[in-house]
Design a protein around this motif. Structure first.
Motif, short mmCIF file in Angstrom:
data_model
loop_
_atom_site.label_atom_id
_atom_site.label_comp_id
_atom_site.label_asym_id
_atom_site.label_seq_id
_atom_site.Cartn_x
_atom_site.Cartn_y
_atom_site.Cartn_z
N LEU A 1 -0.95 -2.31 -12.75
CA LEU A 1 -2.22 -1.97 -13.39
C LEU A 1 -2.68 -3.06 -14.35
O LEU A 1 -3.88 -3.17 -14.64
CB LEU A 1 -2.10 -0.64 -14.15
CG LEU A 1 -2.25 0.63 -13.32
CD1 LEU A 1 -1.07 0.85 -12.38
CD2 LEU A 1 -2.41 1.84 -14.22
N PRO B 1 1.99 4.19 -8.51
CA PRO B 1 0.90 3.29 -8.89
C PRO B 1 1.45 2.20 -9.81
O PRO B 1 2.12 2.49 -10.80
CB PRO B 1 -0.08 4.20 -9.62
CG PRO B 1 0.18 5.55 -9.01
CD PRO B 1 1.66 5.59 -8.78
N ASP C 1 -8.15 2.57 -10.15
CA ASP C 1 -7.47 3.52 -9.29
C ASP C 1 -7.58 3.15 -7.81
O ASP C 1 -7.60 4.00 -6.93
CB ASP C 1 -8.00 4.94 -9.51
CG ASP C 1 -7.01 6.00 -9.05
OD1 ASP C 1 -5.80 5.71 -9.03
OD2 ASP C 1 -7.44 7.11 -8.67
N THR C 2 -7.64 1.85 -7.54
CA THR C 2 -7.75 1.33 -6.18
C THR C 2 -6.81 0.14 -6.03
O THR C 2 -6.69 -0.68 -6.93
CB THR C 2 -9.20 0.88 -5.89
OG1 THR C 2 -10.07 2.01 -6.10
CG2 THR C 2 -9.36 0.38 -4.47
N VAL C 3 -6.16 0.05 -4.88
CA VAL C 3 -5.26 -1.08 -4.60
C VAL C 3 -6.08 -2.19 -3.95
O VAL C 3 -6.76 -1.98 -2.94
CB VAL C 3 -4.11 -0.66 -3.69
CG1 VAL C 3 -3.20 -1.85 -3.38
CG2 VAL C 3 -3.32 0.48 -4.31
N GLN D 1 0.83 -1.21 0.00
CA GLN D 1 0.00 0.00 0.00
C GLN D 1 0.87 1.26 0.00
O GLN D 1 0.57 2.23 -0.69
CB GLN D 1 -0.93 0.00 1.22
CG GLN D 1 -1.98 -1.09 1.23
CD GLN D 1 -3.18 -0.79 0.35
OE1 GLN D 1 -3.28 0.28 -0.24
NE2 GLN D 1 -4.09 -1.74 0.26
N GLN E 1 2.41 1.73 -3.42
CA GLN E 1 1.41 2.18 -4.39
C GLN E 1 1.12 3.67 -4.25
O GLN E 1 0.69 4.31 -5.21
CB GLN E 1 0.11 1.37 -4.22
CG GLN E 1 0.20 -0.06 -4.70
CD GLN E 1 -0.10 -0.18 -6.18
OE1 GLN E 1 -0.22 0.81 -6.90
NE2 GLN E 1 -0.22 -1.40 -6.66
N GLN E 2 1.34 4.25 -3.07
CA GLN E 2 1.14 5.69 -2.89
C GLN E 2 2.20 6.48 -3.65
O GLN E 2 1.94 7.59 -4.12
CB GLN E 2 1.16 6.05 -1.41
CG GLN E 2 -0.05 5.54 -0.64
CD GLN E 2 0.06 5.80 0.84
OE1 GLN E 2 0.83 6.66 1.28
NE2 GLN E 2 -0.69 5.05 1.62
N ASN F 1 -2.92 -6.05 -6.59
CA ASN F 1 -2.84 -5.34 -7.85
C ASN F 1 -3.58 -4.02 -7.72
O ASN F 1 -4.12 -3.70 -6.66
CB ASN F 1 -3.37 -6.17 -9.03
CG ASN F 1 -4.84 -6.50 -8.93
OD1 ASN F 1 -5.61 -5.83 -8.26
ND2 ASN F 1 -5.25 -7.55 -9.62
N ARG F 2 -3.59 -3.25 -8.80
CA ARG F 2 -4.28 -1.96 -8.81
C ARG F 2 -5.23 -1.95 -9.99
O ARG F 2 -4.82 -2.13 -11.13
CB ARG F 2 -3.28 -0.81 -8.91
CG ARG F 2 -3.90 0.57 -8.74
CD ARG F 2 -2.85 1.66 -8.92
NE ARG F 2 -3.37 2.95 -8.51
CZ ARG F 2 -3.14 3.53 -7.35
NH1 ARG F 2 -2.36 2.93 -6.46
NH2 ARG F 2 -3.67 4.71 -7.06
N ARG F 3 -6.49 -1.74 -9.70
CA ARG F 3 -7.51 -1.63 -10.73
C ARG F 3 -8.48 -0.51 -10.32
O ARG F 3 -8.70 -0.29 -9.12
CB ARG F 3 -8.31 -2.94 -10.89
CG ARG F 3 -7.47 -4.18 -11.20
CD ARG F 3 -6.87 -4.15 -12.61
NE ARG F 3 -6.26 -5.41 -12.97
CZ ARG F 3 -5.00 -5.74 -12.74
NH1 ARG F 3 -4.18 -4.89 -12.11
NH2 ARG F 3 -4.52 -6.92 -13.13
N SER G 1 -0.26 -8.66 -11.42
CA SER G 1 -0.45 -8.77 -9.98
C SER G 1 0.83 -9.31 -9.38
O SER G 1 1.70 -9.82 -10.10
CB SER G 1 -1.64 -9.68 -9.64
OG SER G 1 -1.40 -11.00 -10.10
#
Length: 195
Positions: A138, A135, A164-166, A128, A131-132, A160-162, A141
């Motif tokens: 996308l 990112p 715009d959310t982790v 997390q 990812q900040q 993963n990030r999809r 994973s």
């Protein structure tokens, strides 16, 4: 592995330090209390850490500083590659999962490869934080370090990030996918002497 093999020669050391320095310059505003000179000195004193970072680099992880714990004097490097490193994909979670898989086993496991590199799998909290700053994942994973209670029941975590959310999910530890690799972390003990 014998620690004598976990050393870089002078040219490799210089190249790896220069690469890490360039990356640090792009994110130094997030770590105003840390100077590159302190990081470089710590890496030159802890040569197996520099070797491990070179292994992360060689496997397309693009390691960079992503966290600093002033109270513990620890600096954290993590894989900052935009997608899960390609040469670390199609692996199950750990050796137990690899041996338990009876049909079509993969070539190895994420935990085994991370250990051979002298690093750990990134956990969900570290993921997390990473990812900040950057990112990532996308399209892919990454396996994440999994709590023992989940692993004992046969599961393992990945993120993963999809949208715009982790997201952090679970899978059977023996599963593997062409779009799933793993992200590493390495902690470095550092003394701040430049200020």
């Amino acid at each position: 592995m014998d620690e004598s093999h976990q050393q870089l020669n002078a040219a490799q050391t210089s190249a790896q330090l220069a690469l890490l320095h360039r990356r640090f310059e792009t994110t130094q505003t997030h770590f105003p209390d840390v100077a590159w000179q302190d990081i470089a000195l710590a890496l030159q004193q802890q040569t197996t850490a520099l070797w491990s970072l070179a292994q992360m680099e060689a496997s397309d992880g693009e390691p960079s500083v992503f966290a600093y714990d002033a109270d513990k004097g620890l600096l954290w490097f993590g894989d900052a590659a935009a997608e899960s490193p390609k040469v670390r994909r199609s692996l199950c979670y750990d050796e137990a999962a690899l041996h338990a898989r009876k049909q079509h086993p993969p070539q190895g496991s994420a935990m085994e490869q991370a250990a051979a590199m002298g690093v750990s799998l990134m956990n969900s909290e570290q993921y997390q934080v990473l990812q900040q700053l950057w990112p990532c994942d996308l399209k892919t994973s990454s396996w994440l370090a999994t709590p023992d209670a989940i692993r004992r029941l046969g599961g393992a975590l990945f993120g993963n990030r999809r949208y715009d959310t982790v997201f952090v999910y679970h899978n059977g530890a023996d599963s593997y996918y062409a779009a799933r690799g793993f992200r590493c972390v390495l902690s470095l003990k550092i003394d701040l002497i430049s200020y």
